[in-house]
Each structure stands twice: as C-alpha cells, then as structure tokens.
Design a protein around this motif. Structure first.
Motif, PDB file in Angstrom:
ATOM      1  N   ARG A 345       1.009  -1.568   0.189  1.00 52.22           N
ATOM      2  CA  ARG A 345       0.334   0.124   0.179  1.00 52.22           C
ATOM      3  C   ARG A 345       1.040   1.688  -0.057  1.00 52.22           C
ATOM      4  N   ARG A 352      -4.658   0.074  -5.604  1.00 50.55           N
ATOM      5  CA  ARG A 352      -5.473  -0.903  -5.614  1.00 50.55           C
ATOM      6  C   ARG A 352      -5.795  -2.053  -4.170  1.00 50.55           C
ATOM      7  N   THR A 354      -6.441  -4.488  -1.696  1.00 50.18           N
ATOM      8  CA  THR A 354      -7.790  -4.282  -0.823  1.00 50.18           C
ATOM      9  C   THR A 354      -7.170  -5.785   0.328  1.00 50.18           C
ATOM     10  N   TRP A 355      -7.565  -5.866   1.367  1.00 51.13           N
ATOM     11  CA  TRP A 355      -7.544  -6.848   2.172  1.00 51.13           C
ATOM     12  C   TRP A 355      -7.467  -8.254   1.925  1.00 51.13           C
ATOM     13  N   GLU A 356      -8.691  -8.913   0.702  1.00 51.89           N
ATOM     14  CA  GLU A 356      -9.218  -9.527   0.351  1.00 51.89           C
ATOM     15  C   GLU A 356      -8.590  -9.904  -1.181  1.00 51.89           C
TER      16      GLU A 356
END
Length: 384
Positions: A345, A352, A354-356
């Motif tokens: 990050r 872009r 994300t944790w997913e």
C-alpha cells in the motif's frame, strides 16, 4: 571456486610439511545481539579456514569419545533440537522441581589460553598439533586496519573455535558437574548443555543453590564468570503449579532455551507436560529485522517478494515447527502478511490493494505453518 580451493589446499599442505605455515590475524567484525549489544566475530583467511577444518575433523575423532552425553553443541549428529528434546524428556521423566538457567559472561572472549593448552595436552601428545593451535590463538585480530594481540578468548567464526570451546567447558564444567552430581546430590539432577547455554534441573532447591555457589568458585579459577543478570533459578516441574498455588504465588515462571519459551502445562488427559512456544523476544526481533529488509525491497515485484517471504516462512517453520507450537507459527505468518500488505500500500498513494486481494496473494505465496518435528520422547527413543 573449486579449483581455487584445490590449489589453496595444496599450498597449505606443502607449507605444513615444511613447517613454514603461519597463522594470520582474523578480521574483526560485529553483529548485533538481541539485547542491543554487539557480538564480535572473527573471519579467518581462506588458508586458515582450510587448515582449521582439517584439524577440527582430526580432533573431533579424538574428543567424541570423551565428551559426555549431556553436551550437545557443535558435535557430529547432534543439533539444537536434540538438546531441546533432552530438556523436555528430563523434566517430564525425572523428579525435577527447580530449573537453573545458567548463562556465562562473554564465554568465547574469556577462554584462558594457558588452561586451554593444558587441557588439550591431556589427550594430544603431538607437539606439532599443539604448536599449530597456539599459532591460531596468538594470531590476534585486525580491526580498522590495526593489529591487536589477544591473550584470551577464541574468535567466533573460525572452524576450530567451537571445538576448542567445547574442550574448555568439558574440563571446566562437564566433568566437574558430573562428579558433583555423583558425590553431593541426594536427589535427581539433570543437565543439558549446548555450547555455553546450560539448563540444569534439581529435585531440591538447596542443592541448586549449593551447586551454583560452588560453580562460581570453580569458574573464577578458569577466568569465567556466571552472568548474574541472566542466570535464574525458578520453581518448575510437575508439582510447581500446586506448590505455588498453595503459597498464593501464581503460575510458575518460564525459562528460555535455544529460542523457545518452556512452560509448565497439562495434556488433554491431565498429564504434566512441558509446553514449548517461540520466544516472544526472538519473534519480535525477527519481525523487526524483516520490516527493515521489506522497506529496502518495497519496489520489488510481487513474485520476487513472495519467493523471498516464502523461504523466510519455511525456514522459520523448519526450526520452530515443534508440537504444540502451531499458534505461534500462525501468528508469525499473520504478521508477515500484514507487513507485506502495508508495504504494497505504501508503493503508491493510488494503490488498489485491498485486504481481500492480499489474502489471495498470501494464499499463493505464503505456505501455512506446519509441524515438522516429532514429539521429544519419540525422537529421544529413536536416538538412544
């Protein structure tokens, strides 16, 4: 590289036969220790490494017959996990109520050269071998371009240093402690030594205190000193929980040995067992080191960082993957995942990530923790 080693070996052999071989000073460097201090390391030249390795193989064949069973450090077919298993099996199987975690102040830098040579002469009669060992001990160190003479200690980093340290402690500690156990102990006494890290178990507290008092006097004679800040005597064993509860003192204390914290616990069937967890201090230091390296590799590609972190995680599990340590291994993997997530990050303000998506990357590159070591009793039963 192989050709260079062969040529250097031939040159060393000719010089040894002619008696013209001279040991050179080792290069002094420092590596950070866990407590913030720096550990001095000596780097020998290639010729000295080759000769020391050959000498160590010869001396190992001599001293393996003499070394006692509770000595595990730097010996053939013995490693840290053998020592760890010996500690667990001894505490669980013998009448151990008190554990003495012994630490020696600056052991490798405190070895007395005169005493070491006297110890070696007990078993080695060849004067050529004695002279060669004296050359390495008196070669000194090079630090910042200046030569410094060393009257004591063996530089860590040489192939011969671990064996010389084992010989020194064999005569100073092992033989004396084994004799003390036979002559003065009325209860069970167990010992496990890995290099200068020693764990002893006693049935009676007064015997542990007496042993430590006499050991300090013994060490003083041979230029060694017990580290009072790191040497601890704790109540530990199958009756420790009950005894401390009756006195209102809470849970038994723990001790660290070779990177593991040892804890008094119970199995599912209610049987006493020694629970081993990754030392919290070791894990924090390792994660701090990885964090610094991650910043340097922030702009590496995802596959490159993934392969590197995979090797780190697998190596961690190879050492710390002992039974009942799965939670600590899972925490280590989770912290690495979070560290990698923050690093990705930071690569751009318009990220872009994300944790997913991070979970998918972790599933692809970071293997789940695994246990690769058997139960201590199983491995000890096979080895002995």
């Amino acid at each position: 590289m192989v050709r260079i080693l062969k040529i250097t070996s031939r040159i060393c052999l000719k010089r040894l036969r002619k008696g013209t071989y001279r040991a050179r000073a080792v290069k002094r460097t420092y590596i950070p220790k866990r407590d913030g201090r720096r550990r001095p390391i000596g780097i020998p030249v290639l010729e000295d490494k080759i000769v020391q390795r050959s000498m160590a193989e010869v001396l190992n064949a001599i001293y393996e017959v003499d070394f006692l069973g509770f000595s595990y450090g730097f010996r053939p077919k013995r490693n840290q996990h053998n020592a760890l298993d010996a500690v667990v099996v001894a505490i669980e199987g013998r009448k151990v109520n008190w554990v003495l975690d012994l630490d020696i102040c600056g052991f490798f830098d405190s070895i007395d050269h005169e005493w070491l040579i006297r110890f070696i002469k007990h078993r080695v009669k060849d004067e050529r071998v004695i002279r060669q060992i004296k050359k390495w001990l008196n070669a000194g160190v090079m630090e910042d371009g200046e030569w410094h003479k060393k009257d004591e200690g063996t530089p860590q980093g040489g192939s011969i240093s671990p064996l010389l340290a084992n010989i020194y402690l064999h005569y100073v500690f092992d033989l004396w402690a084994h004799s003390w156990r036979k002559r003065k102990a009325s209860g069970d006494v167990v010992m496990v030594r890995f290099a200068d890290d020693v764990v002893l178990g006693f049935q009676y507290k007064h015997e542990a205190i007496g042993f430590l008092k006499e050991l300090k006097s013994r060490f003083k004679k041979f230029n060694l000193q017990v580290n009072a800040q790191k040497t601890t005597l704790i109540e530990f064993g199958r009756f420790a929980v009950k005894s401390r509860k009756e006195r209102g003192e809470g849970k038994p204390e723990t001790f660290d040995f070779l990177g593991f914290t040892h804890i008094c616990s119970r199995s599912r069937k209610g049987k006493f067992m020694v629970l081993r967890k990754t030392s919290g201090k070791r894990m924090r230091n390792k994660l701090a080191e990885l964090k610094k390296t991650m910043r340097k590799r922030m702009h590496w590609s995802v596959p490159e960082v993934g392969k590197w972190l995979k090797s780190v995680l697998v190596g961690h599990c190879r050492y710390y993957g002992v039974p009942w340590n799965g939670d600590s291994l899972a925490i280590f993997r989770e912290e690495i995942t979070r560290m990698w997530f923050k690093s990705l990050r930071r690569r751009s303000q318009r990220h872009r990530m994300t944790w997913e998506r991070m979970q998918r990357l972790a599933k692809k590159w970071l293997p789940y923790p695994f246990i690769c070591h058997p139960y201590p009793s199983q491995r000890m039963r096979v080895n002995t």
